[in-house]
Design a protein around this motif. Structure first.
Motif, short mmCIF file in Angstrom:
data_model
loop_
_atom_site.label_atom_id
_atom_site.label_comp_id
_atom_site.label_asym_id
_atom_site.label_seq_id
_atom_site.Cartn_x
_atom_site.Cartn_y
_atom_site.Cartn_z
N SER A 89 0.86 -1.18 0.00
CA SER A 89 0.00 0.00 0.00
C SER A 89 0.90 1.23 0.00
O SER A 89 2.06 1.16 0.39
CB SER A 89 -0.94 0.02 1.20
N ASP A 111 -5.28 -3.38 -5.79
CA ASP A 111 -5.12 -2.16 -6.60
C ASP A 111 -6.11 -2.15 -7.76
O ASP A 111 -6.76 -1.14 -8.04
CB ASP A 111 -3.70 -2.04 -7.14
N ALA A 116 -8.16 1.47 -1.69
CA ALA A 116 -7.11 2.33 -1.18
C ALA A 116 -7.06 2.32 0.34
O ALA A 116 -6.32 3.08 0.95
CB ALA A 116 -7.32 3.77 -1.67
#
Length: 166
Positions: A89, A111, A116
């Motif tokens: 991340s 992703d 996120a």
């Protein structure tokens, strides 16, 4: 010698299972991407199901991992002929830990799903402790492959232990 029992898991946990061959990623598959499209779609569905629970944290767990991995730790696909680096991340941080292929593929799937949110990578033996430390909903993306020896036509021929292993 004292034992310290694991705390019971009280948060909701959603789990998705995906295979982890790097060939699953279009950048690695190249011209074979069309042949792996169905598998990628199934993985996207599994990831979407995990994310539908709106987890506070997604734990990517898979073979080859030792300990925990966090933001800035990354894996790469160079060994598979593609100069691509995939962070768990955030951005790759200098001096970050190198993730094994299973976690690299898992991070790439998250992703691709547009996730996120918070992520952690974990070795299978660390999964229970990671999940127990999170008070809210947890998503687990379990990455792993079955055996390739379930028939007499399989590479390496039939292995009677393959089915129980899977």
């Amino acid at each position: 010698m004292s034992s310290n029992p694991a705390r019971p898991v009280t948060a909701a946990v959603s789990v998705g299972f995906c295979p982890c061959p790097p060939l699953l990623l279009p950048a690695v598959a190249g011209r074979a991407a069309e042949e792996t499209a169905g598998l990628r779609a199934a993985c996207a569905e599994a990831v979407a199901a995990v994310l539908a629970a709106r987890p506070e944290l997604v734990v990517v767990v898979g073979p080859g991992a030792e300990g925990r991995f966090g933001p800035g730790d990354a894996g790469d696909l160079r060994g598979f002929g593609v100069d691509v680096e995939v962070p768990l991340s955030g951005r790759v941080r200098p001096g970050g830990r190198r993730m094994p292929p299973a976690l690299t593929v898992g991070a790439a799937l998250l992703d691709a799903a547009g996730h996120a949110g918070a992520r952690v990578g974990a070795a299978p033996e660390d999964l229970a402790a990671v999940v127990a430390d999170v008070p809210g909903p947890v998503g687990v993306l379990a990455m792993g492959d079955g055996s390739a020896r379930r028939s007499v036509k399989a590479p390496g021929h039939l292995d009677a232990a393959a089915a129980p292993f899977d």
